[in-house]
Write a protein that holds these residues in place. Structure first.
Motif, PDB file in Angstrom:
ATOM      1  N   ASN A   1       0.979  -1.093   0.114  1.00  0.00           N
ATOM      2  CA  ASN A   1      -0.103  -0.106  -0.056  1.00  0.00           C
ATOM      3  C   ASN A   1       0.852   1.213   0.148  1.00  0.00           C
ATOM      4  OD1 ASN A   1      -2.550  -1.535  -0.075  1.00  0.00           O
ATOM      5  ND2 ASN A   1      -2.752  -1.552   2.197  1.00  0.00           N
ATOM      6  N   ALA A   2       1.900   1.088   0.721  1.00  0.00           N
ATOM      7  CA  ALA A   2       2.916   2.267   0.781  1.00  0.00           C
ATOM      8  C   ALA A   2       3.449   2.554  -0.777  1.00  0.00           C
ATOM      9  CB  ALA A   2       4.034   2.114   1.661  1.00  0.00           C
TER      10      ALA A   2
ATOM     11  N   LEU B   1       1.244  -5.617  -9.866  1.00  0.00           N
ATOM     12  CA  LEU B   1       0.032  -6.116 -10.792  1.00  0.00           C
ATOM     13  C   LEU B   1      -0.816  -6.868 -10.024  1.00  0.00           C
ATOM     14  CD1 LEU B   1       1.692  -6.632 -14.170  1.00  0.00           C
ATOM     15  CD2 LEU B   1      -0.399  -5.621 -13.764  1.00  0.00           C
ATOM     16  N   ARG B   2      -0.241  -7.948  -9.119  1.00  0.00           N
ATOM     17  CA  ARG B   2      -1.340  -8.923  -8.656  1.00  0.00           C
ATOM     18  C   ARG B   2      -2.098  -8.325  -7.527  1.00  0.00           C
ATOM     19  NH1 ARG B   2      -0.514 -13.784  -9.339  1.00  0.00           N
ATOM     20  NH2 ARG B   2       1.789 -13.697  -9.449  1.00  0.00           N
ATOM     21  N   TYR B   3      -1.579  -7.072  -7.106  1.00  0.00           N
ATOM     22  CA  TYR B   3      -2.371  -6.402  -5.900  1.00  0.00           C
ATOM     23  C   TYR B   3      -3.332  -5.103  -6.406  1.00  0.00           C
ATOM     24  CZ  TYR B   3       1.249  -9.329  -3.800  1.00  0.00           C
ATOM     25  OH  TYR B   3       1.728 -10.480  -3.570  1.00  0.00           O
ATOM     26  N   ARG B   4      -2.815  -4.628  -7.426  1.00  0.00           N
ATOM     27  CA  ARG B   4      -3.736  -3.398  -7.694  1.00  0.00           C
ATOM     28  C   ARG B   4      -3.817  -3.544  -9.304  1.00  0.00           C
ATOM     29  NH1 ARG B   4      -3.631   1.294  -4.451  1.00  0.00           N
ATOM     30  NH2 ARG B   4      -3.254   0.654  -2.224  1.00  0.00           N
TER      31      ARG B   4
ATOM     32  N   GLU C   1      -5.321  -0.700 -11.650  1.00  0.00           N
ATOM     33  CA  GLU C   1      -4.573   0.508 -11.658  1.00  0.00           C
ATOM     34  C   GLU C   1      -3.171   0.552 -12.218  1.00  0.00           C
ATOM     35  OE1 GLU C   1      -3.701   3.761  -8.260  1.00  0.00           O
ATOM     36  OE2 GLU C   1      -4.380   2.125  -7.729  1.00  0.00           O
ATOM     37  N   ALA C   2      -2.623  -0.801 -11.769  1.00  0.00           N
ATOM     38  CA  ALA C   2      -1.200  -1.194 -12.364  1.00  0.00           C
ATOM     39  C   ALA C   2      -1.196  -1.358 -13.816  1.00  0.00           C
ATOM     40  CB  ALA C   2      -0.588  -2.250 -11.596  1.00  0.00           C
ATOM     41  N   LYS C   3      -2.303  -1.934 -14.360  1.00  0.00           N
ATOM     42  CA  LYS C   3      -2.352  -2.088 -15.914  1.00  0.00           C
ATOM     43  C   LYS C   3      -2.473  -0.852 -16.533  1.00  0.00           C
ATOM     44  CE  LYS C   3      -4.256  -5.547 -17.860  1.00  0.00           C
ATOM     45  NZ  LYS C   3      -5.366  -6.437 -18.470  1.00  0.00           N
ATOM     46  N   SER C   4      -3.018   0.079 -16.094  1.00  0.00           N
ATOM     47  CA  SER C   4      -3.500   1.228 -16.735  1.00  0.00           C
ATOM     48  C   SER C   4      -2.342   2.040 -16.847  1.00  0.00           C
ATOM     49  CB  SER C   4      -4.733   1.984 -15.741  1.00  0.00           C
ATOM     50  OG  SER C   4      -4.798   3.330 -16.313  1.00  0.00           O
ATOM     51  N   VAL C   5      -1.516   2.146 -15.553  1.00  0.00           N
ATOM     52  CA  VAL C   5      -0.158   2.733 -15.687  1.00  0.00           C
ATOM     53  C   VAL C   5       0.909   2.283 -16.768  1.00  0.00           C
ATOM     54  CG1 VAL C   5       1.923   3.092 -14.194  1.00  0.00           C
ATOM     55  CG2 VAL C   5      -0.445   3.581 -13.282  1.00  0.00           C
TER      56      VAL C   5
ATOM     57  N   ALA D   1       2.166   1.675  -3.498  1.00  0.00           N
ATOM     58  CA  ALA D   1       0.888   2.237  -4.357  1.00  0.00           C
ATOM     59  C   ALA D   1       0.960   3.593  -4.696  1.00  0.00           C
ATOM     60  CB  ALA D   1      -0.321   1.625  -4.011  1.00  0.00           C
ATOM     61  N   VAL D   2       1.383   4.580  -3.476  1.00  0.00           N
ATOM     62  CA  VAL D   2       1.447   6.043  -3.785  1.00  0.00           C
ATOM     63  C   VAL D   2       2.127   6.211  -5.307  1.00  0.00           C
ATOM     64  CG1 VAL D   2       0.910   6.269  -1.346  1.00  0.00           C
ATOM     65  CG2 VAL D   2       3.326   6.491  -2.513  1.00  0.00           C
ATOM     66  N   LEU D   3       3.112   5.421  -5.579  1.00  0.00           N
ATOM     67  CA  LEU D   3       3.996   5.862  -6.646  1.00  0.00           C
ATOM     68  C   LEU D   3       3.509   5.650  -8.025  1.00  0.00           C
ATOM     69  CD1 LEU D   3       7.454   4.464  -5.464  1.00  0.00           C
ATOM     70  CD2 LEU D   3       6.741   6.740  -5.416  1.00  0.00           C
ATOM     71  N   LEU D   4       2.192   4.981  -7.833  1.00  0.00           N
ATOM     72  CA  LEU D   4       1.457   4.944  -9.139  1.00  0.00           C
ATOM     73  C   LEU D   4       0.896   6.222  -9.785  1.00  0.00           C
ATOM     74  CD1 LEU D   4      -0.620   1.690  -8.216  1.00  0.00           C
ATOM     75  CD2 LEU D   4       1.383   1.892  -9.706  1.00  0.00           C
ATOM     76  N   LYS D   5       1.193   7.446  -9.004  1.00  0.00           N
ATOM     77  CA  LYS D   5       0.857   8.590  -9.476  1.00  0.00           C
ATOM     78  C   LYS D   5       1.992   9.619  -9.445  1.00  0.00           C
ATOM     79  CE  LYS D   5      -4.073   8.209  -7.768  1.00  0.00           C
ATOM     80  NZ  LYS D   5      -4.331   7.488  -8.841  1.00  0.00           N
ATOM     81  N   HIS D   6       3.160   8.904  -9.161  1.00  0.00           N
ATOM     82  CA  HIS D   6       4.502   9.699  -9.287  1.00  0.00           C
ATOM     83  C   HIS D   6       4.640  10.652 -10.658  1.00  0.00           C
ATOM     84  CE1 HIS D   6       8.736  10.586  -9.313  1.00  0.00           C
ATOM     85  NE2 HIS D   6       8.650  10.351  -7.740  1.00  0.00           N
ATOM     86  N   PRO D   7       5.118  11.671 -10.602  1.00  0.00           N
ATOM     87  CA  PRO D   7       5.344  12.478 -11.908  1.00  0.00           C
ATOM     88  C   PRO D   7       6.169  11.900 -12.894  1.00  0.00           C
ATOM     89  CG  PRO D   7       5.973  13.736  -9.821  1.00  0.00           C
ATOM     90  CD  PRO D   7       5.676  12.341  -9.462  1.00  0.00           C
ATOM     91  N   ARG D   8       7.058  10.995 -12.290  1.00  0.00           N
ATOM     92  CA  ARG D   8       7.908  10.472 -13.454  1.00  0.00           C
ATOM     93  C   ARG D   8       7.498   9.092 -13.759  1.00  0.00           C
ATOM     94  NH1 ARG D   8      14.272  11.407 -13.397  1.00  0.00           N
ATOM     95  NH2 ARG D   8      14.026   9.639 -14.695  1.00  0.00           N
TER      96      ARG D   8
END
Length: 116
Positions: free
Chosen positions: A52-53, A74-77, A80-84, A55-62
């Motif tokens: 969960n900690a 991928l297995r946990y999110r 959202e992970a596939k979209s990224v 996962a905040v990087l799924l919205k990182h600027p880079r």
């Protein structure tokens, strides 16, 4: 080290590795890969709290940081992970190849990043 510090260590070193690769400096890139891997292992040791900690990087600027975190989540999110990863795959560059390969392994059932 706190979870937030581990997440920052992961993000900082993923970005530094990408920058080193762009400069053609594999030695420095490998050093940063070891450092983000160490942070990832410490986060994984925390189970869902660590994931969960991260996962905040799924919205990182880079993009490279977002995509690397997505690969490990991928297995946990999954959605959202596939979209990224799909967005990273469309952007081109080094990260695009990694994103494409991660998605390909996910789709054909050979993805194992959370087991390493």
């Amino acid at each position: 080290m706190t979870l937030e510090e581990l997440v920052e260590q992961f993000a900082r070193n993923v970005a530094a590795q990408t920058d080193a690769i762009h400069r053609g400096d594999s030695r420095t890139g490998n050093k940063h890969a070891r450092q983000y891997t160490a942070a990832l292992q410490a986060l994984r040791a925390q189970g869902d709290t660590g994931r969960n900690a991260l996962a905040v990087l799924l919205k990182h600027p880079r993009t490279d940081v977002r995509a690397m975190a997505a690969g490990f989540l991928l297995r946990y999110r999954t959605a959202e992970a596939k979209s990224v990863l799909e967005a990273a795959a469309k952007e081109g560059g080094i990260g695009a190849l990694d994103a494409i390969m991660t998605l390909r392994h996910w789709e054909n059932g050979t993805w194992t990043l959370d087991l390493e």
